[in-house]
Scaffold this motif. Structure first.
Motif, short mmCIF file in Angstrom:
data_model
loop_
_atom_site.label_atom_id
_atom_site.label_comp_id
_atom_site.label_asym_id
_atom_site.label_seq_id
_atom_site.Cartn_x
_atom_site.Cartn_y
_atom_site.Cartn_z
N ASN A 13 0.83 -1.21 0.00
CA ASN A 13 0.00 0.00 0.00
C ASN A 13 0.86 1.26 0.00
O ASN A 13 0.37 2.35 0.29
CB ASN A 13 -0.93 0.00 1.23
CG ASN A 13 -2.03 1.05 1.11
OD1 ASN A 13 -2.56 1.29 0.03
ND2 ASN A 13 -2.37 1.69 2.24
N LEU A 14 2.11 1.11 -0.35
CA LEU A 14 3.00 2.27 -0.36
C LEU A 14 2.66 3.22 -1.51
O LEU A 14 2.89 4.43 -1.42
CB LEU A 14 4.46 1.81 -0.48
CG LEU A 14 5.02 1.05 0.73
CD1 LEU A 14 6.44 0.59 0.45
CD2 LEU A 14 4.96 1.93 1.98
N VAL A 15 2.13 2.66 -2.58
CA VAL A 15 1.72 3.47 -3.73
C VAL A 15 0.28 3.12 -4.07
O VAL A 15 -0.07 1.95 -4.21
CB VAL A 15 2.62 3.19 -4.96
CG1 VAL A 15 2.07 3.90 -6.19
CG2 VAL A 15 4.05 3.63 -4.68
N GLY A 16 -0.57 4.14 -4.17
CA GLY A 16 -1.98 3.87 -4.45
C GLY A 16 -2.70 5.10 -4.97
O GLY A 16 -2.09 5.99 -5.58
N LEU A 17 -4.00 5.16 -4.69
CA LEU A 17 -4.85 6.23 -5.22
C LEU A 17 -4.39 7.61 -4.78
O LEU A 17 -4.35 8.55 -5.59
CB LEU A 17 -6.30 5.99 -4.78
CG LEU A 17 -7.33 7.01 -5.27
CD1 LEU A 17 -7.42 6.99 -6.80
CD2 LEU A 17 -8.69 6.73 -4.64
N SER A 18 -4.05 7.77 -3.52
CA SER A 18 -3.64 9.08 -3.02
C SER A 18 -2.38 9.57 -3.72
O SER A 18 -2.26 10.75 -4.09
CB SER A 18 -3.42 9.03 -1.51
OG SER A 18 -2.39 8.10 -1.19
N ASN A 19 -1.42 8.67 -3.94
CA ASN A 19 -0.18 9.03 -4.63
C ASN A 19 -0.44 9.40 -6.08
O ASN A 19 0.16 10.32 -6.63
CB ASN A 19 0.81 7.87 -4.57
CG ASN A 19 1.02 7.33 -3.17
OD1 ASN A 19 0.30 6.45 -2.74
ND2 ASN A 19 2.00 7.89 -2.46
N LEU A 20 -1.38 8.68 -6.70
CA LEU A 20 -1.73 8.94 -8.09
C LEU A 20 -2.36 10.32 -8.25
O LEU A 20 -1.97 11.10 -9.12
CB LEU A 20 -2.68 7.85 -8.59
CG LEU A 20 -3.24 8.02 -10.00
CD1 LEU A 20 -2.11 7.98 -11.03
CD2 LEU A 20 -4.26 6.94 -10.30
N LEU A 21 -3.34 10.63 -7.40
CA LEU A 21 -4.04 11.91 -7.50
C LEU A 21 -3.14 13.08 -7.10
O LEU A 21 -3.36 14.21 -7.52
CB LEU A 21 -5.29 11.89 -6.63
CG LEU A 21 -6.38 10.89 -7.06
CD1 LEU A 21 -7.57 10.97 -6.12
CD2 LEU A 21 -6.81 11.12 -8.50
N SER A 36 -7.62 -6.19 -11.70
CA SER A 36 -6.54 -5.33 -11.21
C SER A 36 -7.07 -4.51 -10.04
O SER A 36 -8.29 -4.34 -9.89
CB SER A 36 -6.05 -4.39 -12.31
OG SER A 36 -5.56 -5.11 -13.42
N ILE A 37 -6.17 -4.01 -9.22
CA ILE A 37 -6.57 -3.20 -8.07
C ILE A 37 -5.73 -1.93 -8.00
O ILE A 37 -4.62 -1.87 -8.53
CB ILE A 37 -6.43 -3.97 -6.74
CG1 ILE A 37 -4.96 -4.37 -6.51
CG2 ILE A 37 -7.34 -5.19 -6.70
CD1 ILE A 37 -4.69 -4.97 -5.13
N ILE A 38 -6.30 -0.93 -7.37
CA ILE A 38 -5.55 0.26 -6.97
C ILE A 38 -5.79 0.41 -5.47
O ILE A 38 -6.93 0.61 -5.03
CB ILE A 38 -6.01 1.53 -7.71
CG1 ILE A 38 -5.71 1.41 -9.21
CG2 ILE A 38 -5.30 2.76 -7.14
CD1 ILE A 38 -6.10 2.63 -10.01
N THR A 39 -4.76 0.28 -4.69
CA THR A 39 -4.89 0.39 -3.24
C THR A 39 -5.06 1.86 -2.85
O THR A 39 -4.93 2.76 -3.69
CB THR A 39 -3.67 -0.21 -2.53
OG1 THR A 39 -2.48 0.52 -2.93
CG2 THR A 39 -3.50 -1.68 -2.91
N ALA A 40 -5.33 2.08 -1.59
CA ALA A 40 -5.60 3.46 -1.13
C ALA A 40 -4.38 4.35 -1.18
O ALA A 40 -4.47 5.54 -1.46
CB ALA A 40 -6.17 3.43 0.29
N GLY A 41 -3.21 3.77 -0.90
CA GLY A 41 -1.99 4.57 -0.85
C GLY A 41 -1.81 5.22 0.52
O GLY A 41 -2.60 5.01 1.44
N ILE A 42 -0.77 6.02 0.62
CA ILE A 42 -0.48 6.71 1.88
C ILE A 42 -1.61 7.67 2.21
O ILE A 42 -2.06 8.44 1.35
CB ILE A 42 0.85 7.48 1.79
CG1 ILE A 42 1.99 6.52 1.42
CG2 ILE A 42 1.14 8.19 3.11
CD1 ILE A 42 2.19 5.39 2.40
N ARG A 43 -2.07 7.63 3.47
CA ARG A 43 -3.21 8.47 3.85
C ARG A 43 -2.87 9.95 3.76
O ARG A 43 -1.94 10.44 4.39
CB ARG A 43 -3.64 8.13 5.27
CG ARG A 43 -4.81 8.99 5.75
CD ARG A 43 -5.27 8.61 7.14
NE ARG A 43 -6.28 9.54 7.61
CZ ARG A 43 -6.93 9.41 8.77
NH1 ARG A 43 -6.66 8.38 9.55
NH2 ARG A 43 -7.83 10.29 9.14
#
Length: 236
Positions: free
Chosen positions: A88-96, A115-122
């Motif tokens: 979960n080190l890289v996810g949606l938050s990092n992308l946005l 496929s999945i996109i995890t939440a990423g760093i809060r």
């Protein structure tokens, strides 16, 4: 990749796995004017199993041949990376936030077509992130790449995050935990979604007792036993 421990993968012939395939069919036929491509899954409160439902629905959609993407939008209590045993080190938050590309954020799974996109760093502002123009453009981009997209969103009574996606998705599924969720909470959740003109596709009754001692368990046992044990006629 590690093997994931969810019912549609572990025991695909079980009654519960079959229930998810029925849910898949119901979603596909929920609208005749426009096909449902993007679905938000939420609940009234925590612990009702929305992430487990999201993961299992994603699996059966992928098994039907649809290019499926599961996105963890619950920045406060993410679960997708745990269910699929991913980082979960890289996810949606990092992308946005513009820190990584879409290709870096999307992770394959052991399930074909999923496929999945995890939440990423809060981030410090989860709600603003989901309400941003970047999120809107991201969803439009993903609709070009995938046949079906599932958004695992936070409980609707806890934060506003789930409501923020109403204008960008085709519908909502509300997960209600049997014997746990309060009736008034479920009704309030429905009202909050309707206030933002969200289309409620249906309610999923989760954590229902299907043991042999319950009426539902006896029904399932009878149904599957009858199908397997039908006597064959002897030839004369």
């Amino acid at each position: 990749m590690e093997k994931i421990d969810i019912i549609t993968v572990r025991d695909p012939k079980s009654p519960i796995a079959e229930a998810f395939r029925t849910l898949r069919t119901n979603i596909q036929f929920s609208s005749f004017d426009k096909s449902v491509q993007t679905v938000c899954i939420t609940s009234s409160g925590p612990g009702e199993g929305k992430s487990t439902v999201s993961a299992n629905l994603a699996v059966v959609m992928a098994e039907a041949g649809k290019r499926t993407l599961l996105i963890d939008c619950d920045q406060r209590k993410p679960m997708t990376h745990k269910i699929f045993k991913a980082s979960n080190l890289v996810g949606l938050s990092n992308l946005l936030a513009g820190e990584v590309t879409i290709d870096n954020a999307i992770k394959p799974t052991v399930v074909d077509n999923l496929s999945i996109i995890t939440a990423g760093i809060r981030p410090p502002n989860p709600s603003e992130l989901l309400a941003s123009a970047k999120m809107k453009h991201f969803i439009e981009d993903m609709k070009e790449k995938f046949d079906f997209i599932i958004f695992d969103t936070p409980p609707v009574l806890i934060v506003t995050d789930a409501q923020l996606l109403a204008g960008h998705t085709d519908g909502y599924l509300l997960v209600v935990s049997s014997g746990t969720a309060e009736r008034n909470a479920a009704i309030k959740s429905k009202e909050l979604l309707e206030k933002v003109n969200a289309k409620i596709l249906g309610v999923i009754l989760n954590k229902l007792d299907v043991s042999e001692n319950s009426g539902y368990g006896k029904y399932y046992q009878y149904y599957y036993t009858e199908e397997v044990a039908k006597p064959t006629k002897k030839r004369k």
